[in-house]
Enzyme design. Structure first.
Site, PDB file in Angstrom:
ATOM      1  N   GLU A 165       0.811  -1.225   0.000  1.00 22.71           N
ATOM      2  CA  GLU A 165       0.000   0.000   0.000  1.00 22.71           C
ATOM      3  C   GLU A 165       0.840   1.270   0.000  1.00 22.71           C
ATOM      4  O   GLU A 165       0.554   2.214  -0.723  1.00 22.71           O
ATOM      5  CB  GLU A 165      -0.922   0.030   1.222  1.00 22.71           C
TER       6      GLU A 165
ATOM      7  N   HIS B  97     -11.743  -5.589   9.337  1.00 22.80           N
ATOM      8  CA  HIS B  97     -12.256  -5.314   8.000  1.00 22.80           C
ATOM      9  C   HIS B  97     -13.532  -4.490   8.043  1.00 22.80           C
ATOM     10  O   HIS B  97     -14.292  -4.500   7.084  1.00 22.80           O
ATOM     11  CB  HIS B  97     -12.552  -6.631   7.255  1.00 22.80           C
TER      12      HIS B  97
END
Lengths: 330, 329, 397
Positions: A64, A133
């Site tokens: 990322e 999540h």
């Protein structure tokens, strides 16, 4: 060019927006994990690699920080990248690049380098994906000067906000709620663009303002419908843009109703709803006929079990109850 | 510039010497100004490492891009950013290269493709990937030289960036300035593999180690690397072994290394060595050396005067450029 | 001579201790020479000098801690060097913009504030109440937590219809709304005329004694202590009501309820065409000076919108005085549930008869309108004549 059926899902709207962007500007490309061969974790980019090729629908390794930073550098050097971070949960790995580079370099360089970058992220809870999540970080990002934060809550905004974001010379973060991807709705064929500056009143009312965004928007609209059946007219305001906040529309609504409930799928403490409540207390105090109330997620890591997750998130019933308490206390 | 050989003649010898001296004297003036509280905040000086920036810069031209770290004075000067705006920047004046917003660690110059001045260790590597991606599409043959210290090899971003650069064959020249210490932690304490260039092997990236105290060797290696990158072979890794003569930053008691070690490395001072070599080879004269010193001294005086005469950015402009109206670069 | 000062070696260095001098007075120093070792909180650091010259004097001993910028040594310089001398100077940063003055923050509210005595009134309600001249704290609240809301204030405002929302205003508006007031007056007066059987009596009063008394009283006093003629009117009416209590009270549920206390409503006309008659309480118990103060206060607050709701509802009797250059007499309309209203016309100079002779005198016509359910002409006449007598017998000093 893009087809224009009038009925589509939110997911499909996102996809068509990307297709339009890639057709319109050769400097635009999509970069992120599994956007190409896999077709996108939420199937937003499905089929696009066949249409645009692997250079423009670019799969990245699980890195990322590197690919978000690359998006920043590419934007600084003349491209118009659309970086996809699979979900905002993973964006924390790129937070340094977003905050210390994207948000900072324009100001710190004395205005020499703009960062015309778009970052799209899935966000939110409601699919039993458990704590790591299920974050909603759009309010957190809205804390940072130097970026813009969008939360499309309707099919129309999912369809057209990307275009406006790409035209903006600043880093723009777009948060797509995972529960909204499957939502289906009609597009007004007369609309071909939207602004990324104003909140919108989705349902007018006189008794209380329900201020919200993202996946809390349909909950607020449902609550308003139920309240109408009980004689309470709730006005629903879709923020659409979390940074910069559209104070004018918020104040216009609360001036009318004089009561306000902010619904926000984040943890209450230090959330964007707290910011809005503070602004109302600061600049709008004498217009208020009741305390400003907030409905947020419970301050817990969002759990997996369905009933626990449901209890952790804002609920339509909570909105209805709070509105009644404000408008018609016993 | 497609030659891969260093053509060391009188002119080039003078150039290398002058460029390194410029940095060395500039840094000395910064010490003085810092102690007099004209320069504030953090100050990271490049004494001893001049050969790396100067050597690499010989292989680059205007189409290329440079990404540096917070120890960026040498790179900015080597890239041609004028001394006055650099000095003014450290004074915090609006005439500084970053309008006084950045200070010593954040020099930027869009006209010279100098992309900072980055204070987060490793933070510039991902940026360099993106610049290289854009150059691949928009500027044929352009190379992005990304400078970083060996300490950055500890960061995840380093590995992510090396990997990504290689799989996408990005035109990045990774220049690792290995000065053996990350602040106060020596390399052997922090790295499993202390031969930093061998990390490139792990990514199938071509790489080599070079004596960073010798500007000619650095230049030669950089020419090789840049030629390879321009030919479309993807990124290249250069580990330049060097040493900083001064502390990590101004406020550092250097408890982590000995005077003897510093003295040893000072014997390999790139400026002293090049100077004596050029004199001995009768490539330059003492008179020319004196001229260089005088002209540098004058340039520094002028830069200080420029900074002293500078003005403060109006506080009313504080929020200017938080958001941009247009893409200016 | 030039100074060598304790250098700043770091952003957070404030002071240092010279642990070792590496030069003595008389030593030749060159630019870049290390001349001292300074101990800081980060450790010992070697310090360079940037001048050329000869050390004259060491001013700080080894082991002494001094702040950054303090002079450590003096030296005579060896001619002018090429580089300009840079001496440590005070901060030359510009004056920061002064922060706008803020009120000191009140101490933070406890997380769960204990219930307070103060009534809960929403900010919007409080502002509307102030505009209407209503005391919001006294209203019953139907809002959340029993708070007083806009709706509650609207309901308490006399005759107020529901309003259009005002244009956005951040300042609290003072004063009254003339349109609303007119509506209120219209409603009240219509009701009065509809329900109350009024009877009317008048009498003429020689005001000369009162005028002379007032002139003399005021001449001897500072402006803020002087009396208005209204004070004498109020006093006389109050004392008359004491003697004729059948006019002091309320008609409620088909019966007259006398009031022990005498609160007289004084009719005040407002700029913009409104009329309001707030009560001055216990007029019979107030001294002349206190009565004047009470009158001034209630007039001021009536004009600025600061009346309390109790003042609007407590009057047991009302006086409407036309003042000067107006009509000679006024036949009032009673404010229900009161049972009487006294009107006083303007003072005019007219012929009067005293001891058989016709003389010019300042005369005023007093008229009483009274509720015939509560009293009849005999009572009314008693009141009026007592009032007239008291107007001609000003207070003893």
């Amino acid at each position: 060019m893009s087809e224009t059926p009038t009925r589509m899902t939110y997911r499909e709207a996102c996809r068509q927006a990307i297709r339009d962007a890639l057709h319109a500007d050769p400097r635009t490309f999509v970069m992120g994990e599994d956007v190409g061969l896999y077709g996108g974790c939420y199937a937003v980019t499905k089929g696009l690699i066949d249409e645009f090729g692997p250079e423009r629908i670019r799969d990245t390794p699980l890195a990322e920080s590197a690919f978000v930073g690359a998006g920043i550098g590419a934007a600084m050097a003349g491209m118009r990248p659309i970086v996809e971070i699979m979900t905002c949960n993973f964006s924390l790995l790129a937070l340094d690049q977003i905050m210390n580079n994207a948000a900072t370099i324009p100001h710190m360089s004395g205005g020499q380098f703009a960062v015309p970058l778009v970052i799209r992220m899935a966000t939110g809870a409601g699919r039993q994906l458990a704590a790591q999540h299920s974050h909603s970080l759009e309010g957190w990002y809205a804390h940072i000067p130097g970026i813009k934060v969008l939360a499309p809550g309707t099919i129309e905004d999912a369809r057209f906000m990307l275009k406006a974001a790409l035209a903006d010379p600043n880093p723009v973060l777009i948060f797509e709620h995972i529960v909204l991807y499957n939502a289906e709705g009609d597009l007004d064929p007369g609309v071909s663009e939207v602004d990324i500056a104003r909140a919108k009143i989705r349902r007018p009312g006189r008794d209380v303002s329900l201020i919200t965004y993202g996946n809390s928007l349909p909950k607020a609209l449902d609550a308003a419908a139920e309240l109408a059946g009980q004689g309470i007219e709730a006005e629903v305001v879709d923020l659409r843009v979390l940074r910069p906040l559209d104070d004018a529309t918020i104040f216009e609504s609360v001036k009318r109703t004089r009561r306000c409930i902010i619904i926000d799928e984040v943890w209450r403490s230090g959330s964007i709803s707290a910011e809005i409540a503070a602004r109302l207390a600061d600049e709008f105090f004498f217009e208020l006929d009741a305390p400003v109330r907030r409905i947020c997620s419970r301050e817990v890591p969002i759990p997996y079990a369905a009933h626990l997750e449901e209890a952790s998130l804002p609920r339509m019933a909570d909105i209805v109850a709070e509105a009644k308490a404000l408008v018609r206390p016993k | 510039m497609s030659s891969q050989k260093v053509h060391l003649d009188h002119r080039h010898g003078l150039t290398l010497l002058r460029e390194m001296e410029r940095i060395r004297r500039f840094e000395a003036k910064c010490v003085e100004l810092y102690q007099a509280q004209k320069i504030r905040g953090f100050l990271h000086l490049y004494d001893g490492e001049e050969a790396v920036a100067i050597g690499v810069m010989q292989a680059l031209d205007e189409r290329d891009a440079v990404v540096a770290t917070y120890r960026d004075h040498g790179h900015a000067l080597a890239r041609g950013v004028p001394m006055g705006p650099l000095m003014a920047e450290m004074y915090g004046k609006v005439e500084g290269c970053s309008r006084g917003r950045g200070g010593s660690m954040h020099f930027f110059d869009a006209s010279r493709r100098f992309y900072g001045g980055n204070a987060i260790v490793g933070g510039g590597l991902p940026l360099s990937l993106g610049i290289a991606m854009a150059d691949k599409a928009l500027r044929e043959g352009a190379v992005t030289a990304c400078f970083f210290g060996e300490g950055a090899a500890g960061e995840g971003e380093f590995h992510e960036s090396m990997n990504l650069a290689q799989i996408w064959k990005l035109p990045v020249l990774f220049v690792c300035e290995n000065n053996l210490y990350a602040m106060g932690v020596p390399l052997e304490v922090s790295e499993a593999e202390t031969d930093v260039f061998r990390k490139a092997e792990g990514y199938r990236m071509p790489g080599e180690r070079v004596d960073g105290m010798d500007p000619i060797q650095v230049e030669a290696a950089a020419l090789r690397a840049v030629a390879s990158i321009r030919a479309g072979n993807g990124p290249y890794f250069l580990e330049c072994r060097t040493y900083r003569f001064r502390a990590h930053s101004m406020f550092d008691a250097q408890l982590y290394r000995t005077r003897e070690e510093i003295a040893l490395w000072k014997e390999r001072d790139p400026i002293a060595r090049l100077r004596s070599w050029l004199l001995q080879s009768h490539m330059i004269t003492e008179g020319e050396i004196a001229d260089i010193e005088a002209s540098i001294a004058a340039e520094i005086d002028e830069a200080v005067a420029f900074a002293e005469a500078g003005t403060w950015e109006d506080v009313a402009d504080l929020e200017r450029f938080v958001l941009m109206d247009e893409v200016r670069q | 001579m030039s100074d060598f000062a304790m250098p700043s070696l770091g952003a957070d260095m404030e002071s240092g201790t010279v642990v070792e001098w590496l030069v003595k007075p008389g030593a030749q120093v060159h630019k870049g020479d290390v001349i001292a070792v300074v101990e800081t909180h980060k450790g010992a650091i070697e310090v360079e000098i940037f001048d050329e010259g000869v050390i004259e004097e060491l001013l700080v001993a080894e082991g002494e801690e001094v702040p950054v910028g303090a002079v450590l040594a003096r030296l005579t310089k060896a001619g002018e060097a090429g580089t300009p001398e840079v001496r440590a100077v005070e901060e030359v940063h510009p004056e920061p913009e002064p922060e706008p003055e803020r009120e000191p923050e009140p101490s933070p509210e406890p997380f769960r504030p204990a219930p307070s005595e103060r009534a809960k009134v929403s900010p919007a309600a409080r502002r509307r109440a102030a505009e209407r001249g209503i005391d919001a704290d006294r209203l019953r609240g139907t809002g959340i937590d029993g708070s007083v809301t806009l709706a509650d204030v609207e309901a308490a405002s006399p005759g107020a219809a529901s309003e259009e929302p005002r244009p956005r205003a951040t300042k609290v508006k003072r004063g009254f709304d003339p349109v609303q007031m007119r509506k209120g007056i219209a409603a009240a007066m219509s009701r009065s005329k509809r329900e109350i059987p009024h009877y009317y009596l008048t009498t003429t009063i020689d005001m000369s004694v009162a005028q002379v008394w007032l002139r003399e009283y005021n001449a001897a006093r500072d402006p803020d202590e002087r009396l208005l003629p209204a004070v004498l009117t109020l006093r006389a009416a109050a004392l008359a009501l004491k003697e004729v209590p059948q006019l002091n009270g309320f008609w409620q549920e088909d019966a007259f309820a006398p009031s022990e206390a005498i609160h007289i409503g004084w009719a005040i006309s407002l700029r913009g065409g409104g009329l309001i008659a707030p009560a001055i309480r216990d007029v019979d118990k107030l001294s002349i000076a206190d009565l004047m103060r009470a009158l001034k206060d209630v007039v001021a607050r009536a004009r600025s919108g600061g009346l309390r709701s109790s003042e609007m509802t407590d009057a047991t009797f009302t006086i409407t005085s036309l003042g000067e250059r107006s009509a000679e007499s006024v036949g009032g309309i009673i404010y229900p549930p009161q049972v009487g209203i006294l009107g006083l016309g303007s003072i005019v100079e007219r012929p009067w008869v005293i001891d058989g002779a016709v003389v010019p005198r300042p005369l005023a016509t007093a008229s009483l309108a009274a509720d015939h359910r509560a009293s009849d002409g005999h009572v009314g006449g008693q009141f009026l004549s007592t009032f007239a007598r008291l107007m001609q017998e000003p207070p003893k000093p």
